[in-house]
Enzyme design. Structure first.
Site, PDB file in Angstrom:
ATOM      1  N   CYS A 168      20.354  47.400   6.094  1.00  0.00           N
ATOM      2  CA  CYS A 168      20.501  48.393   6.730  1.00  0.00           C
ATOM      3  C   CYS A 168      22.154  49.275   7.027  1.00  0.00           C
ATOM      4  O   CYS A 168      22.261  50.205   7.064  1.00  0.00           O
ATOM      5  CB  CYS A 168      20.498  48.535   8.309  1.00  0.00           C
ATOM      6  SG  CYS A 168      21.586  47.473   9.621  1.00  0.00           S
TER       7      CYS A 168
ATOM      8  N   ASP B 243       0.999  10.471   3.491  1.00  0.00           N
ATOM      9  CA  ASP B 243       1.824  11.368   4.338  1.00  0.00           C
ATOM     10  C   ASP B 243       0.667  12.373   4.883  1.00  0.00           C
ATOM     11  O   ASP B 243       0.584  13.330   4.434  1.00  0.00           O
ATOM     12  CB  ASP B 243       2.929  11.796   3.959  1.00  0.00           C
ATOM     13  CG  ASP B 243       4.190  13.100   4.478  1.00  0.00           C
ATOM     14  OD1 ASP B 243       3.699  11.400   5.999  1.00  0.00           O
ATOM     15  OD2 ASP B 243       4.832  13.695   4.065  1.00  0.00           O
TER      16      ASP B 243
ATOM     17  N   CYS C 129      25.152  44.394   6.559  1.00  0.00           N
ATOM     18  CA  CYS C 129      23.663  43.778   6.635  1.00  0.00           C
ATOM     19  C   CYS C 129      23.251  44.587   5.382  1.00  0.00           C
ATOM     20  O   CYS C 129      23.056  45.821   4.840  1.00  0.00           O
ATOM     21  CB  CYS C 129      23.104  45.273   7.389  1.00  0.00           C
ATOM     22  SG  CYS C 129      21.318  44.469   7.849  1.00  0.00           S
TER      23      CYS C 129
ATOM     24  N   CYS D  71      23.667  40.911  12.074  1.00  0.00           N
ATOM     25  CA  CYS D  71      23.718  42.560  12.365  1.00  0.00           C
ATOM     26  C   CYS D  71      23.402  43.145  13.404  1.00  0.00           C
ATOM     27  O   CYS D  71      22.653  42.152  13.921  1.00  0.00           O
ATOM     28  CB  CYS D  71      22.400  43.414  10.856  1.00  0.00           C
ATOM     29  SG  CYS D  71      22.119  44.665  11.910  1.00  0.00           S
TER      30      CYS D  71
ATOM     31  N   TYR E  21      -7.113   1.860   6.064  1.00  0.00           N
ATOM     32  CA  TYR E  21      -5.962   1.533   5.803  1.00  0.00           C
ATOM     33  C   TYR E  21      -5.480   0.445   6.543  1.00  0.00           C
ATOM     34  O   TYR E  21      -5.352  -0.616   6.723  1.00  0.00           O
ATOM     35  CB  TYR E  21      -4.386   1.999   5.726  1.00  0.00           C
ATOM     36  CG  TYR E  21      -3.678   2.647   7.396  1.00  0.00           C
ATOM     37  CD1 TYR E  21      -3.735   1.541   8.532  1.00  0.00           C
ATOM     38  CD2 TYR E  21      -3.738   3.469   7.336  1.00  0.00           C
ATOM     39  CE1 TYR E  21      -3.184   1.955   8.990  1.00  0.00           C
ATOM     40  CE2 TYR E  21      -3.152   4.327   8.409  1.00  0.00           C
ATOM     41  CZ  TYR E  21      -2.846   3.277   9.618  1.00  0.00           C
ATOM     42  OH  TYR E  21      -2.161   3.861  10.790  1.00  0.00           O
TER      43      TYR E  21
ATOM     44  N   CYS F 241      17.670  48.302  11.998  1.00  0.00           N
ATOM     45  CA  CYS F 241      18.086  47.878  11.019  1.00  0.00           C
ATOM     46  C   CYS F 241      15.954  47.161  10.795  1.00  0.00           C
ATOM     47  O   CYS F 241      15.350  46.537  11.814  1.00  0.00           O
ATOM     48  CB  CYS F 241      18.903  46.866  11.375  1.00  0.00           C
ATOM     49  SG  CYS F 241      18.326  45.160   9.603  1.00  0.00           S
TER      50      CYS F 241
ATOM     51  N   LYS G 292      10.951   3.544   2.935  1.00  0.00           N
ATOM     52  CA  LYS G 292      11.004   4.555   2.342  1.00  0.00           C
ATOM     53  C   LYS G 292      11.819   4.609   0.810  1.00  0.00           C
ATOM     54  O   LYS G 292      12.258   4.105   0.874  1.00  0.00           O
ATOM     55  CB  LYS G 292      11.581   5.531   3.407  1.00  0.00           C
ATOM     56  CG  LYS G 292      11.054   5.176   4.879  1.00  0.00           C
ATOM     57  CD  LYS G 292       9.771   5.962   4.795  1.00  0.00           C
ATOM     58  CE  LYS G 292       9.690   7.355   5.097  1.00  0.00           C
ATOM     59  NZ  LYS G 292       9.768   8.016   6.861  1.00  0.00           N
TER      60      LYS G 292
ATOM     61  N   GLU H 230       0.905  -1.083  -0.383  1.00  0.00           N
ATOM     62  CA  GLU H 230       0.324  -0.211  -0.007  1.00  0.00           C
ATOM     63  C   GLU H 230       0.763   1.171   0.206  1.00  0.00           C
ATOM     64  O   GLU H 230       2.068   1.725   0.136  1.00  0.00           O
ATOM     65  CB  GLU H 230      -0.917   0.530   1.143  1.00  0.00           C
ATOM     66  CG  GLU H 230      -1.781  -1.092   1.345  1.00  0.00           C
ATOM     67  CD  GLU H 230      -2.553  -1.282   2.958  1.00  0.00           C
ATOM     68  OE1 GLU H 230      -3.031  -0.339   3.224  1.00  0.00           O
ATOM     69  OE2 GLU H 230      -1.555  -2.297   3.724  1.00  0.00           O
TER      70      GLU H 230
ATOM     71  N   LYS I 247       2.486   5.181   1.303  1.00  0.00           N
ATOM     72  CA  LYS I 247       2.201   5.038   2.906  1.00  0.00           C
ATOM     73  C   LYS I 247       1.960   6.510   2.718  1.00  0.00           C
ATOM     74  O   LYS I 247       2.824   7.296   2.400  1.00  0.00           O
ATOM     75  CB  LYS I 247       3.760   4.951   3.424  1.00  0.00           C
ATOM     76  CG  LYS I 247       3.661   5.237   4.638  1.00  0.00           C
ATOM     77  CD  LYS I 247       4.620   5.870   4.742  1.00  0.00           C
ATOM     78  CE  LYS I 247       5.368   5.780   6.438  1.00  0.00           C
ATOM     79  NZ  LYS I 247       5.341   7.142   6.669  1.00  0.00           N
TER      80      LYS I 247
END
Length: 667
Positions: A406, A119, A403, A421, A224, A427, A312, A115, A117
């Site tokens: 800023c 998620d 940065c 920063c 299931y 900022c 998997k 079957e 799987k």
């Protein structure tokens, strides 16, 4: 590794797995990818098999799932829900099948069912005389969350079966990929948080405390398996699936009855690619022995059936072009590089961005704009860049010095890999990040205030810190694009309704470095008012069990900072009044005592926490030499083991009740 190193590594792995179990099962917010989790789990199983004397009943290899959240009532399952052992390649599948044949009375090729799987979020549905009575999450396999009202809002879960039977049905609640993408698009437009993947969207929707919200989400259910009181109803797993279909359930149509492991492998190979054409997420195949008598014959380990395994699918990898690197500054000032990619299909979705983690990783990869890069991901989590194509010289992306928001010079604190920063109060990116976090569910929980709206408010010069939210009027919101009067009224009301938060939420919302919700809760329970917190010294905080020197200094520094003082003064001026702890002492039985709670008790953990505080005691989240008692229920975690190693007194619930009554116990 020597014996001591093995023991330390086992404990480290257990703690990592428990933390990630909690993130996945309780908060629906995985921290790592599925395959990374599987690697941790496999390493732990291998070490425990090599050193069986180190196996404990509290190890994740002996347990299922994780604790339940505190938002719903607990439900004790009639039949335990087990987890599944994983096979990560075809050799693992063959080894599993060889073990099955070895333990089975039949030595020929067995009938097996494969079957997809799904998620989603596992749940158990209990029917009495064909009527749905209870819907519950898996939880730790023994105790889950009673989410019956939310379950009833999932339209393809029958409330009454076509057959008058007593039945427990197991299955997965999921959100179709198309619905997931639509929900994320709507959230993005509203400035709300986007879900990481369809599984998180389904889990987050199903576990809403307001079932009306759940009903608005497009959730579906695949059954299931079934456990019937009348054992004559079906003799094989395939028959049980057909019985479920006849009873009114949706059963995933892509299951197959096969014979022998070679046919199983053919099915896995086929669906590894075909799954991307489906409108629901699947991360593997489940393989089960078809004959229910043979299933009973093989039985279970402490956490999983021997007669089933989950294969998997490997993480998908694909090549694409790196078009650029985006620099992002968060509320903490940390600079994060993100790869901007030529759009490419990966694991069933279009990928345009990928994680680069930090600038040390960019140097390791030796990449720059223009490189062809290999990206991969497991399940639906954000992909990462693995490597660049050989013999491509595009140079190496230069680590920034300033940065991007800023212009301040970036710094790299000793012992850290991230660049920061230091302009914490000026900022723009940090300011917007702090405002967004202030309004988030984890903090002040102001509905409707998200990244998109914060950006608009900032650009319109309506806010410059989170205190400015409280001076906004309905007219201010209506100045913004696409904000109508009703929405403006709702936003204004949501902000006004947040003016009396708990002290824990208020402290969390301030974004103080090293101070998360748990530490904020410890502080809130110790100090009756905000003024007391402002006046406290470093030593006052370090005396609280669970707060270290660095965190204590961070709190004190925050309240001494002139700019922070201005923001706090504005909050007070606008009527924001954090509420101190509501706990009123009724006894001093636990005065001077610190408790840590672990495991499953007869009531929710909050009930015991409240009692401890009312009786004059303190509750800590971690075990240390300062801990007086550890209150341990069923399936205690690593806190139990640490208490044993430190010689801390461990209480059963009955011992705790005796102590609360003022009686002595045999310590």
């Amino acid at each position: 590794m020597d014996y001591i190193q093995v023991k330390e590594r086992i404990e480290q792995l257990r703690e990592q797995i428990r933390e990630n179990n909690e993130a996945y099962y309780v908060f629906d917010s995985p921290k790592i990818k599925d395959y990374e989790y599987d690697e941790l789990f496999r390493e732990l199983k291998r070490l425990e098999s090599e050193y069986p004397e180190l196996v404990t009943k509290n190890s994740p290899t002996q347990q299922v799932g994780d604790r339940i959240s505190s938002g719903f009532k607990e439900y004790k399952h009639k039949y335990r829900l087990y987890s599944l052992d994983n096979s990560n390649n075809y050799d693992d599948l063959r080894k599993w099948y060889e073990r099955v044949l070895k333990e089975s009375t039949d030595k020929y090729d067995l009938e097996l069912v494969t079957e997809l799987k799904i998620d989603g979020l596992s749940c158990a549905l209990s029917y009495e005389n064909g009527v749905l009575k209870i819907g519950a999450t898996r939880g730790n396999g023994i105790i889950g969350e009673n989410i019956t009202e939310n379950i009833k809002s999932v339209t393809d879960i029958p409330k009454k079966l076509s057959k008058n039977v007593n039945l427990e049905v197991r299955g997965e609640i999921y959100m179709p990929v198309s619905s997931f993408e639509r929900l994320n698009k709507e959230n993005s437009e509203k400035g709300l948080k986007e879900f990481a993947n369809p599984r998180n969207a389904a889990a987050g929707s199903l576990r809403q405390l307001d079932s009306k919200i759940t009903a608005q989400r497009d959730l579906h259910f695949f059954a299931y398996t079934a456990i019937a009181e009348d054992k004559s109803l079906f003799k094989t797993h395939e028959e049980s699936l057909k019985f479920l279909q006849e009873s009114g359930f949706n059963v995933n149509p892509n299951y197959s009855l096969v014979k022998g492991i070679d046919e199983v492998i053919n099915q896995c190979a086929y669906w590894e690619n075909e799954r991307f054409k489906l409108n629901y997420a699947t991360d593997g195949m489940v393989v089960k022995i078809n004959d229910l008598n043979k299933q009973n014959e093989l039985g279970f380990t402490s956490r999983a059936p021997k007669w089933a395994t989950a294969f998997k699918f490997p993480p998908e990898e694909v090549w694409t072009k790196l078009n650029g690197i985006e620099l992002s500054i968060g509320k903490t000032g940390a600079l994060t590089p993100v790869a901007l990619l030529e759009p490419v299909q990966l694991a069933g979705s279009t990928v345009k961005r990928a994680s680069l983690h930090n600038f040390d990783e960019i140097q390791r990869l030796q990449i720059n704009t223009g490189n062809d890069v290999l990206i991969k991901k497991a399940a639906e989590i954000i992909p990462k860049v693995i490597r660049k194509k050989e013999n491509q010289d595009c140079g190496i992306y230069e680590t920034p010095k300033y940065c991007p928001s800023c212009g301040w010079e970036l710094v790299k604190p000793e012992g850290e890999v991230a660049l920061y920063c230091p302009n914490t109060t000026g900022c723009p990116a940090q300011i917007k990040g702090k405002i967004e976090y202030w309004a988030s569910k984890e903090a002040m929980d102001i509905d409707g205030i998200g990244a998109s709206l914060v950006e608009k408010l900032y650009n319109a010069d309506l806010v410059r810190d989170f205190a400015d939210l409280y001076k906004l009027t309905t007219d201010d919101f209506m100045k913004l694009d696409l904000i109508k009067e009703k929405s403006a009224d709702n936003l204004y009301s949501a902000i006004q309704n947040s003016k009396n938060p708990s002290m824990t939420k208020f402290l969390t919302a301030l974004s103080i470095k090293l101070i998360g919700k748990e530490t904020a809760d410890l502080i809130a329970n110790e100090f009756p008012s905000l003024q007391d917190i402002k006046n406290a010294k470093i030593q006052d905080f370090t005396e609280i069990d669970g707060i270290g020197e660095k965190a204590a200094k961070s709190i004190v520094d925050y309240f001494l900072d002139p700019q922070n003082k201005k923001v706090l003064d504005k909050l007070q001026e606008y009527g924001v009044n954090p509420q101190g702890s509501s706990f009123q002492k009724i006894s001093n039985v636990f005065a001077g005592k610190t408790f840590v709670i672990t495991g499953t008790l007869s009531a929710q953990r909050s009930v015991f926490e409240e009692k401890i505080k009312k009786f004059g005691g303190k509750v800590s989240s971690s075990v240390s030499k300062k801990t007086s008692y550890v209150l341990a229920g069923e399936n205690p975690g690593s806190k139990f083991d640490k208490a044993v190693s430190l010689g801390v007194i461990i209480l059963k619930e009955s011992d705790f009740n005796l102590l609360a009554e003022g009686s002595n116990i045999n310590e």
